[in-house]
Design a protein around this motif. Structure first.
Motif, PDB file in Angstrom:
ATOM      1  N   GLY A   1      14.310  22.355  53.122  1.00  0.00           N
ATOM      2  CA  GLY A   1      15.286  23.125  52.830  1.00  0.00           C
ATOM      3  C   GLY A   1      16.366  22.727  51.908  1.00  0.00           C
ATOM      4  N   ASN A   2      15.971  21.746  51.031  1.00  0.00           N
ATOM      5  CA  ASN A   2      17.086  21.326  50.037  1.00  0.00           C
ATOM      6  C   ASN A   2      16.652  22.083  48.786  1.00  0.00           C
ATOM      7  OD1 ASN A   2      18.503  19.916  48.219  1.00  0.00           O
ATOM      8  ND2 ASN A   2      18.095  17.944  49.006  1.00  0.00           N
ATOM      9  N   LEU A   3      17.592  23.093  48.457  1.00  0.00           N
ATOM     10  CA  LEU A   3      17.077  23.855  47.325  1.00  0.00           C
ATOM     11  C   LEU A   3      17.277  23.085  45.923  1.00  0.00           C
ATOM     12  CD1 LEU A   3      16.423  26.602  45.768  1.00  0.00           C
ATOM     13  CD2 LEU A   3      18.693  27.396  46.232  1.00  0.00           C
ATOM     14  N   ARG A   4      18.309  22.275  45.936  1.00  0.00           N
ATOM     15  CA  ARG A   4      18.896  21.662  44.754  1.00  0.00           C
ATOM     16  C   ARG A   4      17.538  20.587  44.325  1.00  0.00           C
ATOM     17  NH1 ARG A   4      23.763  20.657  42.177  1.00  0.00           N
ATOM     18  NH2 ARG A   4      24.641  21.424  44.154  1.00  0.00           N
ATOM     19  N   GLU A   5      16.764  20.099  45.537  1.00  0.00           N
ATOM     20  CA  GLU A   5      15.593  19.243  45.370  1.00  0.00           C
ATOM     21  C   GLU A   5      14.522  19.955  44.456  1.00  0.00           C
ATOM     22  OE1 GLU A   5      12.586  16.999  47.999  1.00  0.00           O
ATOM     23  OE2 GLU A   5      14.740  16.573  48.336  1.00  0.00           O
ATOM     24  N   VAL A   6      14.269  21.372  44.904  1.00  0.00           N
ATOM     25  CA  VAL A   6      13.291  22.064  44.370  1.00  0.00           C
ATOM     26  C   VAL A   6      13.628  22.472  42.834  1.00  0.00           C
ATOM     27  CG1 VAL A   6      12.343  24.383  44.679  1.00  0.00           C
ATOM     28  CG2 VAL A   6      12.717  23.151  46.402  1.00  0.00           C
ATOM     29  N   LEU A   7      15.022  22.826  42.593  1.00  0.00           N
ATOM     30  CA  LEU A   7      15.397  22.945  41.370  1.00  0.00           C
ATOM     31  C   LEU A   7      15.304  21.802  40.464  1.00  0.00           C
ATOM     32  CD1 LEU A   7      18.754  24.728  42.006  1.00  0.00           C
ATOM     33  CD2 LEU A   7      16.686  25.891  41.172  1.00  0.00           C
ATOM     34  N   MET A   8      15.338  20.603  40.909  1.00  0.00           N
ATOM     35  CA  MET A   8      15.046  19.455  39.968  1.00  0.00           C
ATOM     36  C   MET A   8      13.771  19.182  39.485  1.00  0.00           C
ATOM     37  SD  MET A   8      15.678  15.289  41.187  1.00  0.00           S
ATOM     38  CE  MET A   8      14.329  15.353  42.292  1.00  0.00           C
ATOM     39  N   GLN A   9      12.695  19.682  40.503  1.00  0.00           N
ATOM     40  CA  GLN A   9      11.426  19.585  40.094  1.00  0.00           C
ATOM     41  C   GLN A   9      11.123  20.700  38.950  1.00  0.00           C
ATOM     42  OE1 GLN A   9       8.512  19.092  43.194  1.00  0.00           O
ATOM     43  NE2 GLN A   9       9.790  18.824  44.691  1.00  0.00           N
ATOM     44  N   ILE A  10      11.839  21.819  38.708  1.00  0.00           N
ATOM     45  CA  ILE A  10      11.515  22.795  38.080  1.00  0.00           C
ATOM     46  C   ILE A  10      12.424  22.880  36.832  1.00  0.00           C
ATOM     47  CG2 ILE A  10      11.405  25.237  37.986  1.00  0.00           C
ATOM     48  CD1 ILE A  10      11.023  25.494  40.803  1.00  0.00           C
ATOM     49  N   TYR A  11      13.551  22.451  36.945  1.00  0.00           N
ATOM     50  CA  TYR A  11      14.311  22.580  35.813  1.00  0.00           C
ATOM     51  C   TYR A  11      14.943  21.293  35.294  1.00  0.00           C
ATOM     52  CZ  TYR A  11      14.509  27.538  36.857  1.00  0.00           C
ATOM     53  OH  TYR A  11      14.104  28.660  37.128  1.00  0.00           O
ATOM     54  N   GLY A  12      14.620  20.180  35.975  1.00  0.00           N
ATOM     55  CA  GLY A  12      15.003  18.898  35.562  1.00  0.00           C
ATOM     56  C   GLY A  12      15.953  18.133  36.257  1.00  0.00           C
ATOM     57  N   ARG A  13      16.321  16.854  36.401  1.00  0.00           N
ATOM     58  CA  ARG A  13      17.244  16.197  36.930  1.00  0.00           C
ATOM     59  C   ARG A  13      18.838  16.388  36.676  1.00  0.00           C
ATOM     60  NH1 ARG A  13      20.052  11.566  36.528  1.00  0.00           N
ATOM     61  NH2 ARG A  13      20.688  10.532  38.712  1.00  0.00           N
ATOM     62  N   ASP A  14      18.920  16.413  35.258  1.00  0.00           N
ATOM     63  CA  ASP A  14      20.132  16.878  34.660  1.00  0.00           C
ATOM     64  C   ASP A  14      20.610  18.188  35.171  1.00  0.00           C
ATOM     65  OD1 ASP A  14      20.661  14.394  33.538  1.00  0.00           O
ATOM     66  OD2 ASP A  14      19.372  14.903  31.701  1.00  0.00           O
ATOM     67  N   GLY A  15      19.721  19.051  34.939  1.00  0.00           N
ATOM     68  CA  GLY A  15      20.262  20.750  35.386  1.00  0.00           C
ATOM     69  C   GLY A  15      20.338  20.801  36.531  1.00  0.00           C
ATOM     70  N   ALA A  16      19.468  20.177  37.431  1.00  0.00           N
ATOM     71  CA  ALA A  16      19.868  20.480  38.929  1.00  0.00           C
ATOM     72  C   ALA A  16      21.016  19.715  39.617  1.00  0.00           C
ATOM     73  CB  ALA A  16      18.546  19.950  39.735  1.00  0.00           C
ATOM     74  N   LYS A  17      21.324  18.441  39.051  1.00  0.00           N
ATOM     75  CA  LYS A  17      22.634  17.710  39.311  1.00  0.00           C
ATOM     76  C   LYS A  17      23.863  18.287  39.110  1.00  0.00           C
ATOM     77  CE  LYS A  17      24.364  13.080  38.872  1.00  0.00           C
ATOM     78  NZ  LYS A  17      24.407  11.805  38.089  1.00  0.00           N
ATOM     79  N   THR A  18      24.084  19.099  37.989  1.00  0.00           N
ATOM     80  CA  THR A  18      25.294  19.653  37.509  1.00  0.00           C
ATOM     81  C   THR A  18      25.209  21.122  38.137  1.00  0.00           C
ATOM     82  OG1 THR A  18      24.340  20.057  35.463  1.00  0.00           O
ATOM     83  CG2 THR A  18      25.525  18.023  35.865  1.00  0.00           C
ATOM     84  N   ALA A  19      24.031  21.691  38.607  1.00  0.00           N
ATOM     85  CA  ALA A  19      24.095  23.158  38.968  1.00  0.00           C
ATOM     86  C   ALA A  19      25.417  23.415  39.899  1.00  0.00           C
ATOM     87  CB  ALA A  19      22.796  23.368  39.703  1.00  0.00           C
TER      88      ALA A  19
ATOM     89  N   SER B   1       1.382  29.574  38.347  1.00  0.00           N
ATOM     90  CA  SER B   1       2.280  28.424  38.552  1.00  0.00           C
ATOM     91  C   SER B   1       4.012  29.346  38.617  1.00  0.00           C
ATOM     92  CB  SER B   1       2.273  27.566  37.423  1.00  0.00           C
ATOM     93  OG  SER B   1       2.557  28.045  36.480  1.00  0.00           O
ATOM     94  N   ASP B   2       3.902  30.199  37.831  1.00  0.00           N
ATOM     95  CA  ASP B   2       5.576  30.505  37.784  1.00  0.00           C
ATOM     96  C   ASP B   2       5.802  31.347  38.959  1.00  0.00           C
ATOM     97  OD1 ASP B   2       7.880  31.725  36.299  1.00  0.00           O
ATOM     98  OD2 ASP B   2       7.065  33.477  36.629  1.00  0.00           O
ATOM     99  N   VAL B   3       4.696  32.151  39.574  1.00  0.00           N
ATOM    100  CA  VAL B   3       5.101  32.866  40.903  1.00  0.00           C
ATOM    101  C   VAL B   3       5.152  31.997  41.911  1.00  0.00           C
ATOM    102  CG1 VAL B   3       3.688  34.195  42.539  1.00  0.00           C
ATOM    103  CG2 VAL B   3       3.734  34.836  40.148  1.00  0.00           C
ATOM    104  N   VAL B   4       4.372  31.008  42.082  1.00  0.00           N
ATOM    105  CA  VAL B   4       4.400  29.978  43.127  1.00  0.00           C
ATOM    106  C   VAL B   4       5.779  28.899  42.987  1.00  0.00           C
ATOM    107  CG1 VAL B   4       3.806  27.508  44.045  1.00  0.00           C
ATOM    108  CG2 VAL B   4       2.025  29.465  43.254  1.00  0.00           C
ATOM    109  N   GLN B   5       6.469  28.959  41.811  1.00  0.00           N
ATOM    110  CA  GLN B   5       7.741  28.088  41.811  1.00  0.00           C
ATOM    111  C   GLN B   5       8.905  29.104  42.358  1.00  0.00           C
ATOM    112  OE1 GLN B   5       8.014  26.838  37.638  1.00  0.00           O
ATOM    113  NE2 GLN B   5       6.500  25.064  38.061  1.00  0.00           N
ATOM    114  N   LYS B   6       8.723  30.343  41.932  1.00  0.00           N
ATOM    115  CA  LYS B   6       9.571  31.485  42.493  1.00  0.00           C
ATOM    116  C   LYS B   6       9.519  31.338  43.780  1.00  0.00           C
ATOM    117  CE  LYS B   6       9.779  34.309  38.319  1.00  0.00           C
ATOM    118  NZ  LYS B   6       9.235  35.415  37.788  1.00  0.00           N
ATOM    119  N   PHE B   7       8.571  31.533  44.530  1.00  0.00           N
ATOM    120  CA  PHE B   7       8.371  31.254  46.040  1.00  0.00           C
ATOM    121  C   PHE B   7       9.029  30.193  46.708  1.00  0.00           C
ATOM    122  CE2 PHE B   7       4.784  34.297  46.088  1.00  0.00           C
ATOM    123  CZ  PHE B   7       5.329  35.389  46.741  1.00  0.00           C
ATOM    124  N   ALA B   8       8.700  28.865  45.966  1.00  0.00           N
ATOM    125  CA  ALA B   8       9.423  27.693  46.302  1.00  0.00           C
ATOM    126  C   ALA B   8      10.975  27.560  46.439  1.00  0.00           C
ATOM    127  CB  ALA B   8       8.917  26.473  45.498  1.00  0.00           C
TER     128      ALA B   8
END
Length: 659
Positions: A201-219, A170-177
């Motif tokens: 193509g929305n990288l922030r959306e992928v980050l939200m799934q992996i690191y949570g909404r608060d982290g991705a929103k303020t990235a 799962s860690d490898v697949v998330q890195k690919f995503a």
């Protein structure tokens, strides 16, 4: 008799598998890279028992014809490169032609592929071709790997539990995503979907799934470029930190890599905002000409060599540092909450049959007893209590009404002091507070910070307020350690020691960087033991240290002597500082004065700052905030701890269940 003989192809593939296929996650990495090279827009990964039982990769890429489907399992057979020159400008994920034959030598492999014209199925049993025939399958490729390492027990016994092996997958697949947000990924384990991306193509959306909404929103979005390199990605705010450095994800032209020096450049940029032994979260893709990078270092393709690594390190450090300085935010208390208590609503009883008024009243009382019961008898709100409640909650009135009523409240207060009949709750509180002169001063001194700034600007040598710091109105002090202030977003809590420590740190640092070389002669000179190499290059060392007022003399074959030191080195361990400085110079052939001074200046700033558990006057508290606003980076102390945090209005409303 000859002792040297050539190994057969099957044994060679099994040996190669030891480098390419260490565990199921390595197989997933190799096969997903093939799907990416095939221009797939959607990749599905199905895992059974952590990949030990079965791994299935399905993509909608270009596929293969019958001849290529069989030839792909031959060693060093690839479509990625053709000539020697291609090896120095690799632009694909794979190129060695070792993955498929290595995987097939230690497992049972079934391949179904369709290139839009021809479709076929190839079955290989532990390195032996069993069948190759036409079959019906959608366009793209499906590759199934079963019973991994069943015939290589030495490798099989080193596999861990299915749960652990799947965590690596799962860690490898998330890195690919993350590296390919334009591709849709879907990962399932034992028939249950656990991770899925849209591929829009929305990288922030992928980050939200992996690191949570608060982290991705303020990235913080990263953009950096020079003549050779382009840097893109996201850096999460420092409050979203981890205990290990493995959350710093680096990519070269979309390829996930491991590189200590680049990783250290990221951590150095975050260092002023991070406590010790804490690490940031960052996703960074570095684009460059393929001729500047050599990916042919190891079969796993994790390691690389760069032609201009120092240049890339500097660009990476400067890009992240500038982005953090520009877009830093005050840490939010709500973002760090864990195990959030969910609100549970009790369902009301519903009746559908006709009822008379008495029965209806009885059912209403039953419903109310369930909905409102909290362990205490339900209180009845009378007309008298309604009046008191209305007076306790003036914040629900419009803003204009508050302004209009503010003039009348003083008159009401004076009337209430001479009247025994009127005693609303809030008026009683105001009367009690106004009886003490200290509290009266407290309310009177609550002034906007803009007024403090305007007053400070009239004084000589005043500095402008950092626009990234919120405008704060001082309220008071908590436990003689924290300053409470209100701002646009909500309640701000300022660590009085950390805030002033930050200010003193930057003031001392500016004084040193401005060229102040005030030195103090030493009653007893300091001797530093070093190497013959350092003593022989004493002139080069002194040339670097001249800008800060440090000078060494030769005092033997391996000893240096220092007779005077800069004033800013007081209250520090001078000998240890000088020793570290010489050691770092010998290692890198240069001296980073910022890094060397950081610990020293931080210690000086700490000793000269307001301590915890010290009571402050209102003017002192306002001065702490004013000084913090003069800092270039006001959000963290020199040791990486936050200087202030925010409790937002929306969180207060939620916690008091007013929303």
């Amino acid at each position: 008799m000859a002792r040297i003989h050539q190994l057969d192809e099957h044994l060679s593939n099994m040996i190669a598998a030891g480098e390419v296929v260490e565990r199921p996650s390595g197989i997933v990495k190799e096969l997903v890279e093939n799907s990416i090279d095939a221009k797939a827009k959607h990749i599905e990964i199905q895992i059974l028992q952590g990949g030990i039982d079965c791994i299935t990769i399905i993509d909608d890429g270009c596929g293969m014809d019958a001849q290529d489907a069989t030839l792909a399992f031959e060693r060093h057979a690839t479509s990625k490169i053709q000539a020697v020159d291609d090896l120095w400008k690799i632009s694909t994920m794979g190129f060695r032609g070792e993955a498929l034959p290595s995987i097939a030598s230690v497992s049972q492999v079934t391949l179904r592929t369709n290139d839009g014209i021809d479709s076929s199925e190839v079955i290989i049993y532990y390195g032996t071709l069993k069948s190759a025939r036409p079959c019906g399958t959608p366009k793209g490729t499906m590759l199934e790997v079963r019973n991994l390492f069943q015939k290589t027990p030495a490798r099989f016994k080193h596999l861990k539990s299915p749960q652990y092996e799947f965590s690596l997958i799962s860690d490898v697949v998330q890195k690919f995503a993350i590296s390919h947000p334009n591709i849709g990924f879907e990962l399932s384990h034992d028939g249950r979907s656990v991770f899925k991306t849209k591929g829009n193509g929305n990288l922030r959306e992928v980050l939200m799934q992996i690191y949570g909404r608060d982290g991705a929103k303020t990235a913080i979005e990263l953009h950096g470029q020079d003549l050779d390199y382009t840097i893109r990605g996201y850096a999460l705010q420092p409050q979203f930190q981890r205990a290990t450095k493995y959350y710093v994800l680096l990519y070269i032209n979309g390829r996930m890599i491991r590189n200590y020096h680049l990783q250290k450049a990221v951590m150095d940029a975050y260092a002023p905002y991070m406590p010790k032994d804490r690490y940031p979260i960052a996703v960074i893709n570095m684009e460059m000409d393929a001729q500047l990078v050599d990916v042919n270092v190891h079969p796993s393709k994790w390691e690389i060599r760069l032609s201009k690594e120092k240049q890339l390190e500097k660009l990476l450090y400067q890009t992240i540092k500038a982005a953090l300085m520009q877009d830093m935010e005050v840490p939010n208390i709500q973002a760090r909450k864990e195990n959030k208590k969910e609100k549970i609503e009790i369902q009301e009883l519903q009746f559908t049959y006709p009822r008379d008024q008495e029965v209806k009243k009885l059912h209403t009382e039953v419903n109310d007893s369930f909905v409102h019961y909290n362990g205490k008898p339900k209180q009845t709100i009378t007309e008298e209590s309604k009046v008191q409640v209305d007076k306790v909650e003036p914040q629900e009135a419009p803003v204009e009404a508050e302004k209009q009523e503010s003039v009348d409240k003083k008159q009401e207060l004076s009337e209430s002091q001479s009247s025994d009949t009127q005693a609303p709750i809030k008026d009683q509180v105001i009367e009690e507070v106004s009886t003490t002169k200290q509290a009266e001063t407290l309310f009177k001194d609550i002034v906007p910070i803009q007024e403090v700034v305007m007053k400070a600007e009239q004084e000589p040598a005043s500095e402008s307020i950092n626009p990234s710091l919120p405008q704060l109105h001082v309220i008071g002090q908590f436990h003689n350690s924290y300053i409470l202030a209100e701002g646009e977003k909500g309640l701000y809590i300022i660590d009085q020691h950390a805030a002033q420590e930050r200010y003193h740190y930057e003031m001392i640092q500016k004084q040193i960087l401005s060229g102040v070389k005030d030195t103090q002669p030493l009653l007893i000179p300091i001797t530093v033991e070093t190497t013959i190499s350092a003593v022989s290059r004493i002139d080069d060392l002194n040339a670097l240290l001249e800008q800060v007022g440090i000078h060494f003399e030769v005092f033997g074959n391996t000893t240096l002597l220092c007779r005077e030191l800069p004033i800013w080195l007081k209250d520090t361990k001078e000998e240890a500082f000088l020793q570290d400085m010489i050691d770092l110079w010998q290692k890198d052939d240069e001296i980073s004065l910022d890094k060397l001074r950081k610990h020293t200046i931080a210690t000086m700033a700490c000793h000269s700052s307001i301590r915890f558990h010290r009571s402050l006057t209102m003017e002192e508290m306002k001065q702490v905030i004013l000084d913090l606003g003069k800092c270039e980076q006001p959000f963290h102390c020199p040791h990486g701890r936050p200087t202030l945090i925010c409790y937002e209005d929306k969180d207060l409303i939620h916690d008091f269940e007013r929303g």
